[in-house]
Design a protein around this motif. Structure first.
Motif, PDB file in Angstrom:
ATOM      1  N   ARG A   1       1.841  10.506  11.735  1.00 24.28           N
ATOM      2  CA  ARG A   1       1.357  10.210  10.379  1.00 24.28           C
ATOM      3  C   ARG A   1       0.430   8.999  10.377  1.00 24.28           C
ATOM      4  O   ARG A   1      -0.588   8.983   9.668  1.00 24.28           O
ATOM      5  CB  ARG A   1       2.547   9.984   9.441  1.00 24.28           C
ATOM      6  N   ALA A   2       0.770   7.986  11.164  1.00 20.62           N
ATOM      7  CA  ALA A   2      -0.075   6.791  11.232  1.00 20.62           C
ATOM      8  C   ALA A   2      -1.456   7.129  11.787  1.00 20.62           C
ATOM      9  O   ALA A   2      -2.476   6.648  11.274  1.00 20.62           O
ATOM     10  CB  ALA A   2       0.594   5.724  12.098  1.00 20.62           C
ATOM     11  N   VAL A   3      -1.499   7.961  12.835  1.00 20.30           N
ATOM     12  CA  VAL A   3      -2.782   8.346  13.428  1.00 20.30           C
ATOM     13  C   VAL A   3      -3.593   9.175  12.442  1.00 20.30           C
ATOM     14  O   VAL A   3      -4.813   9.005  12.308  1.00 20.30           O
ATOM     15  CB  VAL A   3      -2.551   9.118  14.744  1.00 20.30           C
ATOM     16  N   THR A   4      -2.917  10.093  11.737  1.00 22.31           N
ATOM     17  CA  THR A   4      -3.615  10.926  10.751  1.00 22.31           C
ATOM     18  C   THR A   4      -4.291  10.061   9.695  1.00 22.31           C
ATOM     19  O   THR A   4      -5.444  10.289   9.321  1.00 22.31           O
ATOM     20  CB  THR A   4      -2.623  11.886  10.074  1.00 22.31           C
ATOM     21  N   THR A   5      -3.575   9.034   9.246  1.00 25.22           N
ATOM     22  CA  THR A   5      -4.128   8.145   8.223  1.00 25.22           C
ATOM     23  C   THR A   5      -5.247   7.278   8.789  1.00 25.22           C
ATOM     24  O   THR A   5      -6.323   7.147   8.198  1.00 25.22           O
ATOM     25  CB  THR A   5      -3.021   7.250   7.640  1.00 25.22           C
ATOM     26  N   GLU A   6      -5.011   6.683   9.954  1.00 25.65           N
ATOM     27  CA  GLU A   6      -5.985   5.756  10.542  1.00 25.65           C
ATOM     28  C   GLU A   6      -7.286   6.459  10.895  1.00 25.65           C
ATOM     29  O   GLU A   6      -8.384   5.895  10.724  1.00 25.65           O
ATOM     30  CB  GLU A   6      -5.389   5.091  11.787  1.00 25.65           C
TER      31      GLU A   6
ATOM     32  N   GLY B   1      -8.491   9.164   9.525  1.00 27.96           N
ATOM     33  CA  GLY B   1      -9.123   9.852   8.398  1.00 27.96           C
ATOM     34  C   GLY B   1      -9.140  11.353   8.564  1.00 27.96           C
ATOM     35  O   GLY B   1     -10.059  12.034   8.089  1.00 27.96           O
ATOM     36  N   ALA B   2      -8.115  11.888   9.228  1.00 30.07           N
ATOM     37  CA  ALA B   2      -8.078  13.322   9.500  1.00 30.07           C
ATOM     38  C   ALA B   2      -8.050  14.167   8.235  1.00 30.07           C
ATOM     39  O   ALA B   2      -8.492  15.323   8.245  1.00 30.07           O
ATOM     40  CB  ALA B   2      -6.855  13.649  10.358  1.00 30.07           C
ATOM     41  N   LEU B   3      -7.543  13.619   7.140  1.00 34.56           N
ATOM     42  CA  LEU B   3      -7.443  14.377   5.895  1.00 34.56           C
ATOM     43  C   LEU B   3      -8.616  14.133   4.955  1.00 34.56           C
ATOM     44  O   LEU B   3      -8.701  14.761   3.895  1.00 34.56           O
ATOM     45  CB  LEU B   3      -6.129  14.023   5.175  1.00 34.56           C
ATOM     46  N   ASP B   4      -9.509  13.217   5.321  1.00 33.03           N
ATOM     47  CA  ASP B   4     -10.644  12.899   4.454  1.00 33.03           C
ATOM     48  C   ASP B   4     -11.651  14.049   4.453  1.00 33.03           C
ATOM     49  O   ASP B   4     -11.984  14.598   5.513  1.00 33.03           O
ATOM     50  CB  ASP B   4     -11.355  11.627   4.929  1.00 33.03           C
ATOM     51  N   GLN B   5     -12.146  14.385   3.286  1.00 33.83           N
ATOM     52  CA  GLN B   5     -13.205  15.384   3.199  1.00 33.83           C
ATOM     53  C   GLN B   5     -14.569  14.777   3.525  1.00 33.83           C
ATOM     54  O   GLN B   5     -15.523  15.504   3.775  1.00 33.83           O
ATOM     55  CB  GLN B   5     -13.219  16.002   1.800  1.00 33.83           C
ATOM     56  N   SER B   6     -14.639  13.446   3.527  1.00 35.62           N
ATOM     57  CA  SER B   6     -15.874  12.753   3.891  1.00 35.62           C
ATOM     58  C   SER B   6     -15.521  11.714   4.952  1.00 35.62           C
ATOM     59  O   SER B   6     -15.363  10.531   4.659  1.00 35.62           O
ATOM     60  CB  SER B   6     -16.518  12.091   2.667  1.00 35.62           C
ATOM     61  N   PHE B   7     -15.394  12.169   6.191  1.00 42.06           N
ATOM     62  CA  PHE B   7     -14.985  11.295   7.286  1.00 42.06           C
ATOM     63  C   PHE B   7     -15.991  10.164   7.461  1.00 42.06           C
ATOM     64  O   PHE B   7     -17.202  10.390   7.606  1.00 42.06           O
ATOM     65  CB  PHE B   7     -14.864  12.114   8.575  1.00 42.06           C
ATOM     66  N   LEU B   8     -15.496   8.930   7.408  1.00 39.22           N
ATOM     67  CA  LEU B   8     -16.310   7.720   7.534  1.00 39.22           C
ATOM     68  C   LEU B   8     -17.438   7.678   6.505  1.00 39.22           C
ATOM     69  O   LEU B   8     -18.473   7.039   6.718  1.00 39.22           O
ATOM     70  CB  LEU B   8     -16.887   7.594   8.954  1.00 39.22           C
ATOM     71  N   GLY B   9     -17.229   8.387   5.397  1.00 36.59           N
ATOM     72  CA  GLY B   9     -18.195   8.348   4.307  1.00 36.59           C
ATOM     73  C   GLY B   9     -19.495   9.076   4.580  1.00 36.59           C
ATOM     74  O   GLY B   9     -20.489   8.841   3.877  1.00 36.59           O
ATOM     75  N   ARG B  10     -19.517  10.012   5.553  1.00 33.51           N
ATOM     76  CA  ARG B  10     -20.757  10.690   5.912  1.00 33.51           C
ATOM     77  C   ARG B  10     -20.890  12.075   5.290  1.00 33.51           C
ATOM     78  O   ARG B  10     -21.823  12.819   5.592  1.00 33.51           O
ATOM     79  CB  ARG B  10     -20.886  10.801   7.435  1.00 33.51           C
ATOM     80  N   GLY B  11     -19.911  12.461   4.432  1.00 36.71           N
ATOM     81  CA  GLY B  11     -20.080  13.689   3.666  1.00 36.71           C
ATOM     82  C   GLY B  11     -19.540  14.956   4.288  1.00 36.71           C
ATOM     83  O   GLY B  11     -19.773  16.051   3.764  1.00 36.71           O
ATOM     84  N   ARG B  12     -18.831  14.853   5.407  1.00 38.55           N
ATOM     85  CA  ARG B  12     -18.233  16.045   6.023  1.00 38.55           C
ATOM     86  C   ARG B  12     -16.898  15.651   6.644  1.00 38.55           C
ATOM     87  O   ARG B  12     -16.680  14.480   6.982  1.00 38.55           O
ATOM     88  CB  ARG B  12     -19.177  16.655   7.065  1.00 38.55           C
TER      89      ARG B  12
ATOM     90  N   ARG C   1     -14.846   0.578  13.386  1.00 43.04           N
ATOM     91  CA  ARG C   1     -13.452   0.745  12.980  1.00 43.04           C
ATOM     92  C   ARG C   1     -12.516   0.404  14.131  1.00 43.04           C
ATOM     93  O   ARG C   1     -11.480  -0.238  13.928  1.00 43.04           O
ATOM     94  CB  ARG C   1     -13.207   2.179  12.507  1.00 43.04           C
ATOM     95  N   ALA C   2     -12.870   0.828  15.338  1.00 45.69           N
ATOM     96  CA  ALA C   2     -12.033   0.525  16.495  1.00 45.69           C
ATOM     97  C   ALA C   2     -11.958  -0.976  16.740  1.00 45.69           C
ATOM     98  O   ALA C   2     -10.880  -1.527  17.011  1.00 45.69           O
ATOM     99  CB  ALA C   2     -12.576   1.243  17.734  1.00 45.69           C
ATOM    100  N   GLN C   3     -13.096  -1.657  16.643  1.00 48.71           N
ATOM    101  CA  GLN C   3     -13.111  -3.099  16.861  1.00 48.71           C
ATOM    102  C   GLN C   3     -12.302  -3.822  15.801  1.00 48.71           C
ATOM    103  O   GLN C   3     -11.599  -4.803  16.094  1.00 48.71           O
ATOM    104  CB  GLN C   3     -14.548  -3.612  16.867  1.00 48.71           C
ATOM    105  N   ALA C   4     -12.368  -3.338  14.554  1.00 46.71           N
ATOM    106  CA  ALA C   4     -11.603  -3.962  13.475  1.00 46.71           C
ATOM    107  C   ALA C   4     -10.107  -3.840  13.727  1.00 46.71           C
ATOM    108  O   ALA C   4      -9.335  -4.771  13.447  1.00 46.71           O
ATOM    109  CB  ALA C   4     -11.973  -3.320  12.141  1.00 46.71           C
ATOM    110  N   LEU C   5      -9.686  -2.690  14.268  1.00 44.08           N
ATOM    111  CA  LEU C   5      -8.267  -2.503  14.585  1.00 44.08           C
ATOM    112  C   LEU C   5      -7.821  -3.497  15.652  1.00 44.08           C
ATOM    113  O   LEU C   5      -6.741  -4.105  15.543  1.00 44.08           O
ATOM    114  CB  LEU C   5      -8.025  -1.063  15.054  1.00 44.08           C
ATOM    115  N   LEU C   6      -8.641  -3.691  16.666  1.00 42.66           N
ATOM    116  CA  LEU C   6      -8.309  -4.648  17.717  1.00 42.66           C
ATOM    117  C   LEU C   6      -8.296  -6.077  17.179  1.00 42.66           C
ATOM    118  O   LEU C   6      -7.424  -6.876  17.529  1.00 42.66           O
ATOM    119  CB  LEU C   6      -9.303  -4.538  18.866  1.00 42.66           C
ATOM    120  N   ASP C   7      -9.255  -6.380  16.332  1.00 49.02           N
ATOM    121  CA  ASP C   7      -9.383  -7.748  15.823  1.00 49.02           C
ATOM    122  C   ASP C   7      -8.178  -8.172  14.978  1.00 49.02           C
ATOM    123  O   ASP C   7      -7.820  -9.359  14.954  1.00 49.02           O
ATOM    124  CB  ASP C   7     -10.656  -7.896  14.997  1.00 49.02           C
ATOM    125  N   ARG C   8      -7.571  -7.224  14.279  1.00 44.18           N
ATOM    126  CA  ARG C   8      -6.468  -7.605  13.393  1.00 44.18           C
ATOM    127  C   ARG C   8      -5.092  -7.494  14.056  1.00 44.18           C
ATOM    128  O   ARG C   8      -4.086  -7.798  13.435  1.00 44.18           O
ATOM    129  CB  ARG C   8      -6.497  -6.762  12.112  1.00 44.18           C
TER     130      ARG C   8
END
Length: 291
Positions: free
Chosen positions: A14-19, A21-32, A111-118
């Motif tokens: 569940r954590a991976v699915t959320t992180e 964006g597997a359920l997003d209809q606009s992955f990373l805001g690019r419209g698909r 996004r990957a770098q932000a995960l490492l940074d925090r």
């Protein structure tokens, strides 16, 4: 009371699915959605055969066809016959597709770098991710030929030397070990093999040609995250197969008793212990095998 293992795995899923964006209809805001973006990533800047994309992503034919069609409709890819093999179709990015690909790369890297940074312990996080990625992708780890001076080979060799330095009581200095000429691990004398997990090096082994009536197995190494998956045995089997193809009938290798797992692998794989055959100061165990 210990936590239920299945519940822990499902929490992780569940954590991976959320992180991701597997359920997003606009992955990373690019419209698909993620699926279409993942297919673009698999196609890559150089293009790729559709059969290879299907195998790499482990997608059924119908789903992949729909995703490819959606990308074609957006003008992001072209699909045509493979010029080298008319029986296969090949997908390539259009100029607009290349721009979208680069946008996804930049956003994903950020996004990957932000995960490492925090995270307070990024190296531990990366080690855990490597372990999980290797376990989930064990059946897709490929073993390929690479030049001993290539970047994946150098990464493996430097990791190998660092581990020996940590595990040997006397440390390890490659300059003090028996000389190893890279030309001896290039065709036609030999070969250098690298295990790649989704493009990242996870192990290596060298087949060194000699003029002594035998060839040698050198630099067998598997990343800690990929150990226990049978990769060392696969590398050894592949190197023995190359030896037979080159007409080699006898193989030798050496190791150190500080590496009992290596000695155990050789003993289980039909290697016989023999007397010392070189003056390398580091090994104290020597093996031979007829192939």
């Amino acid at each position: 009371m210990p936590l239920n293992p299945v519940s822990r795995i499902r929490r992780f899923n569940r954590a991976v699915t959320t992180e991701t964006g597997a359920l997003d209809q606009s992955f990373l805001g690019r419209g698909r959605p993620l699926g279409a973006a993942r297919v673009m990533n698999a196609i890559g800047p150089a293009g790729r055969a559709i059969s290879d994309i299907r195998a790499f992503l482990d997608l059924d034919t119908g789903l992949l066809s729909r995703l490819l069609r959606s990308l074609e409709d957006e003008g992001l890819i072209d699909v045509a016959e493979d010029r080298k093999d008319k029986r296969r179709r090949f997908a390539v990015l259009t100029p607009e597709g290349h721009r979208e690909y680069e946008a996804y790369e930049a956003l994903s890297n950020g996004r990957a770098q932000a995960l490492l940074d925090r995270h307070p312990h990024p190296e531990q996080l990366l080690a855990a991710m490597d372990l999980i990625a290797s376990a989930l992708g064990r059946d897709r780890i490929e073993i390929v030929e690479r030049d001993p001076h290539s970047a994946p080979a150098i990464f493996c060799l430097e990791s190998y030397y660092a581990e020996l330095a940590a595990r040997f009581a006397m440390g390890f200095d490659p300059a003090k070990a028996a000389r190893l000429d890279s030309d001896d691990m290039r065709p036609p004398r030999g070969v250098f093999l690298v295990a790649l997990s989704d493009g990242l090096p996870s192990g290596c082994v060298g087949l060194k040609g000699t003029d002594k009536g035998y060839a040698e197995i050198k630099r067998l190494w598997v990343a800690p995250s990929a150990r226990g998956l049978g990769l060392a045995k696969r590398l050894m089997t592949k190197s023995e197969s190359h030896a037979r193809t080159m007409g080699v009938t006898t193989l030798r290798l050496d190791t150190n008793s500080a590496l009992p797992e290596a000695a155990g692998l050789y003993q289980r794989s039909g290697w016989s212990e023999i007397e010392r055959f070189n003056d390398d100061p580091y090994p104290d165990l020597f093996f031979e095998k007829r192939v």
